[in-house]
Design a protein around this motif. Structure first.
Motif, PDB file in Angstrom:
ATOM      1  N   GLY A   1       0.809  -1.126  -0.057  1.00  0.00           N
ATOM      2  CA  GLY A   1      -0.060   0.073   0.055  1.00  0.00           C
ATOM      3  C   GLY A   1       0.802   1.191   0.006  1.00  0.00           C
ATOM      4  N   MET A   2       2.028   1.101   0.294  1.00  0.00           N
ATOM      5  CA  MET A   2       2.975   2.347   0.513  1.00  0.00           C
ATOM      6  C   MET A   2       3.024   2.776  -0.868  1.00  0.00           C
TER       7      MET A   2
ATOM      8  N   THR B   1       1.087   3.026  -3.479  1.00  0.00           N
ATOM      9  CA  THR B   1      -0.122   3.696  -3.963  1.00  0.00           C
ATOM     10  C   THR B   1      -0.239   5.013  -3.214  1.00  0.00           C
ATOM     11  N   SER B   2       0.141   5.176  -1.893  1.00  0.00           N
ATOM     12  CA  SER B   2       0.088   6.287  -1.132  1.00  0.00           C
ATOM     13  C   SER B   2       1.072   7.494  -1.679  1.00  0.00           C
ATOM     14  N   GLU B   3       2.175   6.758  -2.092  1.00  0.00           N
ATOM     15  CA  GLU B   3       3.521   7.732  -2.511  1.00  0.00           C
ATOM     16  C   GLU B   3       2.985   8.318  -3.835  1.00  0.00           C
TER      17      GLU B   3
ATOM     18  N   ALA C   1      -0.102   8.789  -4.674  1.00  0.00           N
ATOM     19  CA  ALA C   1      -1.225   9.777  -4.465  1.00  0.00           C
ATOM     20  C   ALA C   1      -0.780  11.073  -3.877  1.00  0.00           C
ATOM     21  N   MET C   2       0.368  11.037  -3.006  1.00  0.00           N
ATOM     22  CA  MET C   2       1.037  12.185  -2.731  1.00  0.00           C
ATOM     23  C   MET C   2       1.842  13.030  -3.684  1.00  0.00           C
TER      24      MET C   2
END
Length: 69
Positions: free
Chosen positions: A24-25, A27-29, A31-32
């Motif tokens: 999941g990390m 995907t969050s990167e 997104a940011m």
């Protein structure tokens, strides 16, 4: 030989578990990164469409189109 195979299998399984924890990390990167890019685009749009900058850009384009070779 059994210990070597078991150690290798354990390393593979533990590596897969670690990969699942980090899944999941990424995907969050992304997104940011997208949020930062959109914020930068909004600031750039506001600067370019402001009165003085817009007038100067129009003058540059007019001068370039009216230039004689």
């Amino acid at each position: 030989m059994y210990k070597a195979v078991r150690a290798r299998l354990c390393a593979l399984v533990c590596g897969m578990r670690a990969a699942r924890r980090d899944a999941g990390m990424v995907t969050s990167e992304y997104a940011m990164g997208i949020v930062a890019a959109v914020a930068f685009a909004v600031v750039l749009y506001k600067v370019v469409t402001s009165g003085p900058v817009s007038a100067e850009l129009q003058n540059i384009v007019k001068d370039a189109l009216s230039a004689r070779m």
